[in-house]
Design a protein around this motif. Structure first.
Motif, short mmCIF file in Angstrom:
data_model
loop_
_atom_site.label_atom_id
_atom_site.label_comp_id
_atom_site.label_asym_id
_atom_site.label_seq_id
_atom_site.Cartn_x
_atom_site.Cartn_y
_atom_site.Cartn_z
N LYS A 44 0.83 -1.21 0.00
CA LYS A 44 0.00 0.00 0.00
C LYS A 44 0.87 1.26 0.00
N ALA A 47 2.33 1.78 -3.48
CA ALA A 47 1.33 2.30 -4.41
C ALA A 47 1.09 3.79 -4.19
N LEU A 48 1.00 4.22 -2.94
CA LEU A 48 0.81 5.64 -2.63
C LEU A 48 2.00 6.47 -3.10
N ALA A 51 2.01 6.78 -6.90
CA ALA A 51 0.99 7.74 -7.33
C ALA A 51 1.50 9.17 -7.18
N LYS A 52 2.13 9.43 -6.07
CA LYS A 52 2.67 10.76 -5.82
C LYS A 52 3.81 11.07 -6.80
N LYS A 58 -4.21 8.02 -6.46
CA LYS A 58 -3.80 6.74 -5.89
C LYS A 58 -4.70 5.59 -6.32
N SER A 59 -5.93 5.89 -6.69
CA SER A 59 -6.85 4.84 -7.12
C SER A 59 -6.47 4.25 -8.48
N VAL A 61 -3.36 3.36 -9.33
CA VAL A 61 -2.17 2.52 -9.19
C VAL A 61 -2.58 1.19 -8.54
N ARG A 62 -2.40 0.09 -9.30
CA ARG A 62 -2.82 -1.23 -8.81
C ARG A 62 -1.67 -2.22 -8.91
N ILE A 76 -0.54 1.42 -13.92
CA ILE A 76 -0.88 2.81 -13.63
C ILE A 76 -1.88 3.26 -14.69
#
Length: 77
Positions: A44, A47-48, A51-52, A58-59, A61-62, A76
């Motif tokens: 987690k 992923a955060l 995203a940054k 952030k939603s 990025v999986r 992404i």
């Protein structure tokens, strides 16, 4: 910065260096996070941080591969 559709990263959990993303000479990303590699906490955090780093929500990025490995693949977008 161009946002890749998929990216492979090497994760270093429990790192005092983190949160940090380093780019190697070959373009490979190494992600340092302080969170432990238990219960998905490090995943987690990575992923955060991705995203940054890429400036995306952030939603988007999986995690798509390597949930229990230090080398992980993220999608992404």
């Amino acid at each position: 910065m161009e946002v890749p559709e998929q990216i492979a990263v090497t994760v270093k959990p429990n790192s005092r260096k983190g949160p940090l993303i380093e780019t190697g000479e070959d373009g490979a990303l190494t992600v340092f996070v302080r969170e432990p590699a238990t219960e998905g906490k490090a995943n987690k955090a990575v992923a955060l941080l991705l995203a940054k780093h890429f400036g995306v929500p952030k939603s988007t990025v999986r995690l798509i591969g390597g949930a229990t490995s230090r080398t992980k693949r993220f999608r992404i977008g």
